[in-house]
Design an enzyme around this catalytic site. Structure first.
Site, PDB file in Angstrom:
ATOM      1  N   CYS A 162      30.150  76.484  16.638  1.00 41.70           N
ATOM      2  CA  CYS A 162      31.170  76.096  17.057  1.00 41.70           C
ATOM      3  C   CYS A 162      32.260  75.423  15.999  1.00 41.70           C
ATOM      4  O   CYS A 162      33.485  75.290  15.939  1.00 41.70           O
ATOM      5  CB  CYS A 162      31.156  75.165  18.338  1.00 41.70           C
ATOM      6  N   ASP A 163      31.478  74.746  15.004  1.00 46.16           N
ATOM      7  CA  ASP A 163      32.022  73.931  14.013  1.00 46.16           C
ATOM      8  C   ASP A 163      33.129  74.677  13.090  1.00 46.16           C
ATOM      9  O   ASP A 163      34.107  74.445  12.777  1.00 46.16           O
ATOM     10  CB  ASP A 163      31.299  73.385  12.935  1.00 46.16           C
ATOM     11  N   ALA A 164      32.877  76.167  13.071  1.00 49.02           N
ATOM     12  CA  ALA A 164      33.398  76.985  12.404  1.00 49.02           C
ATOM     13  C   ALA A 164      35.004  76.960  13.083  1.00 49.02           C
ATOM     14  O   ALA A 164      35.958  77.534  12.142  1.00 49.02           O
ATOM     15  CB  ALA A 164      32.909  78.280  12.541  1.00 49.02           C
ATOM     16  N   PHE A 166      37.129  74.819  13.695  1.00 48.70           N
ATOM     17  CA  PHE A 166      37.932  73.940  12.932  1.00 48.70           C
ATOM     18  C   PHE A 166      37.994  74.193  11.647  1.00 48.70           C
ATOM     19  O   PHE A 166      39.054  73.988  10.619  1.00 48.70           O
ATOM     20  CB  PHE A 166      37.321  72.364  12.927  1.00 48.70           C
TER      21      PHE A 166
END
Length: 377
Positions: A162-164, A166
């Site tokens: 999920c960081d991707a 951003f």
């Protein structure tokens, strides 16, 4: 929770940011405009004097940090921020990092694009490396896209964590705005939806960090000690912070814009619903007792995104006290020398922080939050 073997540490000495800093900080009005600007500059100066990154100056940690620096400049116009942005861009020769298939390694280009869009000299910024990265990243085949890169994280889509959301989408979006090439948006949306469909929990309205934390209803290894699902604070902070950046620069008439608006509102309301009483979110969003102290990187991204939503009419102003409470908690985590403490170290799931733990992306989150708190009425 069995996602890793963590040494048992007695954290009874840990307290909230506010409590830990009371003995060393002079009482200040943390909502005074001059005080906010001063604290942001001190954070910048400290971080510039103490550079830190995971593997390289162009990696994702500096990408997140300099995104915060860019937003601080956009709000304040203070040339100290622009000087820092230009210095690092020139030192990096305007290059992203090396993994063309990995979203983390284009995050630094947000700052390059921001400089290019605010620099009068057209030949100052070199965005060709950014374009080359995006063309390869979005349009050329790799093992993740092909679904052949099997691993415990199930890396079978391009943005499998999920960081991707951003790291890459705000860069692509800003590139579209700068280069006037809207076709990139549809490709971005395609890969964004892959991540959303895999990791977004419709019931909890939060994102799992990756497939290791997607609970399938019969696996206690994917749950916290209190029986709740594992939702990492900074992971969800990456997503909602990225959504605020996306919505600001995305064309108002983009055909899929409503999806991003609705997702932003869902997440924002959920984050507000689970905000702890002292204002700062814990590293485990649904099991706050497991590491019962505030954490600044996740809280900083939330404060930025929520304040941005109020400032831009996506959230009701009734939420202003909650956002101000969060900023008060964050401000108390800054040391007198400017360092921002209580930042969970690099990781992928909920772990503790401490008064003295810091990272450059934590400073970036602090600057992002301050940039919107300054505009909050």
């Amino acid at each position: 929770m069995k996602y890793t073997i963590i040494a048992v540490i007695a954290f009874l000495f840990l307290s909230s940011c506010g409590d830990s800093m009371k003995s060393t900080s002079v009482e200040k009005d943390v909502f005074d405009e001059a005080q906010i600007k001063s604290s942001m500059i001190k954070a910048l100066e400290w971080q510039e004097a103490h550079p830190i990154f995971a593997v390289h100056p162009t990696d994702w940690t500096n990408g997140a940090y300099y995104t915060g620096v860019a937003r601080a400049h956009k709000t304040t116009g203070d040339m100290m921020y622009m000087a820092a942005l230009k210095n690092q861009a020139v030192a990096n020769d305007w290059q992203p990092f090396e993994r063309l298939y990995h979203a983390d390694d284009i995050a630094i280009s947000y700052s390059y694009l921001y400089v290019a869009m605010n620099e009068k000299r057209r030949d100052f910024a070199d965005l060709e490396p950014t374009k080359n990265f995006l063309d390869t990243h979005l349009y050329e085949d790799n093992n993740w896209k092909a679904g052949t890169n099997k691993s415990k994280e199930d890396k079978t889509i391009l943005w499998w964590w999920c960081d991707a959301l951003f790291m890459a989408p705000p860069v692509i979006n800003l590139y579209v705005k700068h280069a006037k090439q809207p076709e990139y948006l549809d490709v971005m949306h395609k890969y964004y939806m892959e991540t959303y469909n895999r990791l977004y929990d419709q019931e909890e309205q939060l994102f799992a960090r990756d497939m290791r934390f997607v609970w399938k209803g019969n696996d206690d290894d994917r749950k916290e000690p209190n029986g709740k699902k594992v939702f990492w604070s900074r992971g969800n902070g990456w997503v909602i912070g990225g959504l605020a950046l996306l919505l600001e620069d995305m064309p108002k008439d983009y055909e899929h814009r409503a999806f991003y608006v609705n997702l932003y509102k869902e997440m924002a309301n959920r984050i507000l619903e689970i905000q702890p009483e002292d204002g700062l979110w814990r590293t485990s969003l649904l099991d706050p007792e497991s590491n019962d102290h505030g954490e600044v990187s996740g809280s900083g991204f939330y404060t930025f995104a929520l304040a941005w939503g109020i400032n831009n009419g996506y959230l009701d102003k009734k939420h202003t006290p909650a956002v101000k409470k969060a900023w008060k908690g964050i401000a108390a985590c800054q040391h007198e020398d400017g360092r921002v403490g209580w930042v969970q170290n690099i990781g992928a799931f909920p772990e503790p922080a401490s008064k003295d733990s810091y990272q450059n992306f934590g400073t970036g989150a602090f600057l992002l939050a301050g940039s919107e708190i300054l505009k909050l009425q």
